[in-house]
Design a protein around this motif. Structure first.
Motif, PDB file in Angstrom:
ATOM      1  N   ILE A 129       6.128  44.577  38.407  1.00 19.99           N
ATOM      2  CA  ILE A 129       7.301  44.361  37.561  1.00 19.99           C
ATOM      3  C   ILE A 129       8.259  43.432  38.304  1.00 19.99           C
ATOM      4  CG2 ILE A 129       9.123  45.444  36.204  1.00 19.99           C
ATOM      5  CD1 ILE A 129       7.554  48.062  36.377  1.00 19.99           C
ATOM      6  N   ASP A 130       8.566  42.334  37.669  1.00 16.22           N
ATOM      7  CA  ASP A 130       9.415  41.320  38.296  1.00 16.22           C
ATOM      8  C   ASP A 130      10.802  41.258  37.673  1.00 16.22           C
ATOM      9  OD1 ASP A 130       7.279  40.704  39.850  1.00 16.22           O
ATOM     10  OD2 ASP A 130       6.918  38.711  39.009  1.00 16.22           O
ATOM     11  N   THR A 131      11.734  40.772  38.475  1.00 17.00           N
ATOM     12  CA  THR A 131      13.076  40.478  37.976  1.00 17.00           C
ATOM     13  C   THR A 131      13.112  38.985  37.653  1.00 17.00           C
ATOM     14  OG1 THR A 131      13.963  42.197  39.404  1.00 17.00           O
ATOM     15  CG2 THR A 131      15.534  40.566  38.551  1.00 17.00           C
ATOM     16  N   VAL A 132      13.555  38.653  36.463  1.00 13.61           N
ATOM     17  CA  VAL A 132      13.565  37.257  36.017  1.00 13.61           C
ATOM     18  C   VAL A 132      14.987  36.870  35.599  1.00 13.61           C
ATOM     19  CG1 VAL A 132      12.755  35.692  34.194  1.00 13.61           C
ATOM     20  CG2 VAL A 132      11.139  37.235  35.316  1.00 13.61           C
ATOM     21  N   ALA A 133      15.439  35.704  36.076  1.00 16.64           N
ATOM     22  CA  ALA A 133      16.800  35.244  35.762  1.00 16.64           C
ATOM     23  C   ALA A 133      16.760  33.852  35.157  1.00 16.64           C
ATOM     24  CB  ALA A 133      17.641  35.228  37.030  1.00 16.64           C
ATOM     25  N   ARG A 134      17.837  33.489  34.521  1.00 16.53           N
ATOM     26  CA  ARG A 134      17.946  32.112  34.021  1.00 16.53           C
ATOM     27  C   ARG A 134      18.112  31.185  35.212  1.00 16.53           C
ATOM     28  NH1 ARG A 134      23.413  30.299  34.207  1.00 16.53           N
ATOM     29  NH2 ARG A 134      24.845  32.041  34.491  1.00 16.53           N
ATOM     30  N   LYS A 135      17.667  29.959  35.045  1.00 12.61           N
ATOM     31  CA  LYS A 135      17.892  28.975  36.101  1.00 12.61           C
ATOM     32  C   LYS A 135      19.399  28.729  36.170  1.00 12.61           C
ATOM     33  CE  LYS A 135      13.645  26.871  37.135  1.00 12.61           C
ATOM     34  NZ  LYS A 135      12.601  25.956  36.678  1.00 12.61           N
ATOM     35  N   GLY A 136      19.935  28.666  37.352  1.00 12.52           N
ATOM     36  CA  GLY A 136      21.373  28.442  37.469  1.00 12.52           C
ATOM     37  C   GLY A 136      22.135  29.715  37.778  1.00 12.52           C
ATOM     38  N   PHE A 137      21.501  30.868  37.566  1.00  8.00           N
ATOM     39  CA  PHE A 137      22.184  32.145  37.823  1.00  8.00           C
ATOM     40  C   PHE A 137      22.512  32.291  39.310  1.00  8.00           C
ATOM     41  CE2 PHE A 137      21.742  36.928  38.408  1.00  8.00           C
ATOM     42  CZ  PHE A 137      22.989  37.221  37.876  1.00  8.00           C
ATOM     43  N   ALA A 138      21.566  31.911  40.160  1.00  2.63           N
ATOM     44  CA  ALA A 138      21.747  32.042  41.612  1.00  2.63           C
ATOM     45  C   ALA A 138      22.981  31.262  42.063  1.00  2.63           C
ATOM     46  CB  ALA A 138      20.516  31.529  42.339  1.00  2.63           C
ATOM     47  N   LYS A 139      23.138  30.079  41.513  1.00  3.94           N
ATOM     48  CA  LYS A 139      24.225  29.205  41.926  1.00  3.94           C
ATOM     49  C   LYS A 139      25.566  29.684  41.377  1.00  3.94           C
ATOM     50  CE  LYS A 139      24.491  24.254  42.323  1.00  3.94           C
ATOM     51  NZ  LYS A 139      24.112  23.072  41.524  1.00  3.94           N
ATOM     52  N   GLU A 140      25.529  30.131  40.117  1.00  2.72           N
ATOM     53  CA  GLU A 140      26.792  30.494  39.470  1.00  2.72           C
ATOM     54  C   GLU A 140      27.259  31.903  39.779  1.00  2.72           C
ATOM     55  OE1 GLU A 140      25.951  29.360  35.381  1.00  2.72           O
ATOM     56  OE2 GLU A 140      25.157  27.546  36.298  1.00  2.72           O
ATOM     57  N   ASN A 141      26.330  32.763  40.166  1.00  4.35           N
ATOM     58  CA  ASN A 141      26.732  34.129  40.497  1.00  4.35           C
ATOM     59  C   ASN A 141      25.941  34.615  41.723  1.00  4.35           C
ATOM     60  OD1 ASN A 141      27.682  36.741  40.522  1.00  4.35           O
ATOM     61  ND2 ASN A 141      27.465  37.055  38.313  1.00  4.35           N
TER      62      ASN A 141
END
Ligand code: PBE
Length: 303
Positions: A129-141
């Motif tokens: 089971i993986d955690t998936v984020a939108r691209k840009g999430f790391a940078k913005e938050n």
């Protein structure tokens, strides 16, 4: 005299109809017979869950891969709850049933069932089971991202939570209890994560037991850290597309590489796999343990 006779006939007929009706109602399907093929015993039916689930798509591939399509096997859609209540009934009367099953889930704790071997690996060799984020999430938050990067647990922890929820406990309450009982893990997950100061985190999930568990635990921890977390339940396809579009940030319930694979492939360029939050997941078909002669998907075919 005539009247009496008519009454007599009517009485007999009524009794007859009653007897037929009663016997029709009390017909229970036969017990599993180890000496007969499984197909006819289950009416060539696999009892599944909601149509949007990855496990349903994988099972549609299983039918031709194992020659079950030719035998007119079909996959019946329902819901996790309906499937499990069907399973419970079958177990009560030792009747045959073939279900779609996955782990982590409480069904393996509650019912005496076994996975069928999948020698062709249609359901994948090793799911996680993986955690998936939108691209840009790391940078913005970066703060919340750091938390999700560090969030790792296991099948046992998840199953315990899921089982409590299944028994009727409120998922938010279960999550809070889990957080209280696992200070060491929570400390690791939040190590170096800055206070959120009300920063928004938008989580999406499908109301599957595992996703309810992980979404409640992670959102609660982030709230405790001062983040403003929203959790939106939706179907699998919109859950992924909202992350891809950027109208949501993150989900903790991507079963990869196979089960949620078609959705991942579709949105791959717009999402990022943050980490594997739970290793050792498994997806497949299962039967009650008393179906002794059925141990592989191959055993479902007529002999
Ligand atoms: N599941 C549980 C889901 C993912 C989580 C295995 C039922 C599925 O897509 O099939």
């Amino acid at each position: 005299m005539k009247n009496k006779f008519t009454k007599y006939i009517v009485g007999i007929l009524t009794l007859g109809v009653l007897a037929i009706t009663l016997s029709a109602c009390s017909v229970t399907p036969q017990k599993y017979s180890p000496n007969k093929s499984v197909g006819p015993q289950v009416h060539y039916t696999i009892t599944g869950i909601d149509a949007g689930a990855g496990i349903m798509a994988s099972t549609q591939k299983v039918l031709p891969a194992y020659g079950l399509k030719q035998e007119n096997w079909q996959l019946q859609a329902s819901s996790t709850a309906a499937m499990c209540s069907q399973l419970q009934k079958s177990i009560k009367y030792k009747q045959p049933i073939v279900i779609t099953a996955w782990q982590p889930h409480w069904m393996f704790k509650k019912y005496p069932i076994k996975f069928l071997k999948d020698p062709k690996n249609v359901y994948g060799k090793s799911e996680k089971i993986d955690t998936v984020a939108r691209k840009g999430f790391a940078k913005e938050n970066p703060g919340a991202y750091k938390f999700f990067k560090q969030f790792h647990w296991n099948s046992d922890m998840m199953s315990d939570i899921m089982y409590k929820n299944f028994k009727g406990e409120n998922p938010q309450k279960t999550a809070r209890e889990f957080i209280k009982d696992h200070p060491k893990q929570v400390k690791e997950w939040t190590k170096g994560v800055p206070d959120g100061h009300g920063k928004q985190v938008r989580m999406t999930y499908v109301t599957w037991d595992d996703a309810i568990a992980s979404t409640n635990v992670t959102s609660q921890i982030l709230k405790d850290k001062g983040y403003n977390v929203t959790t939106s339940a939706m179907e699998a396809q919109p859950a992924w597309s909202s992350i891809a579009r950027g109208s949501a940030d993150v989900t903790t319930s991507a079963w990869l590489p196979v089960t949620s694979g078609p959705l991942y492939k579709k949105f791959k360029n717009k999402v990022e796999i943050v980490t594997t939050n739970c290793p050792g997941a498994k997806v497949g078909l299962a039967v009650p343990k008393y179906m002794k002669n059925v141990n592989s998907i191959e055993d479902l075919r007529n002999k």
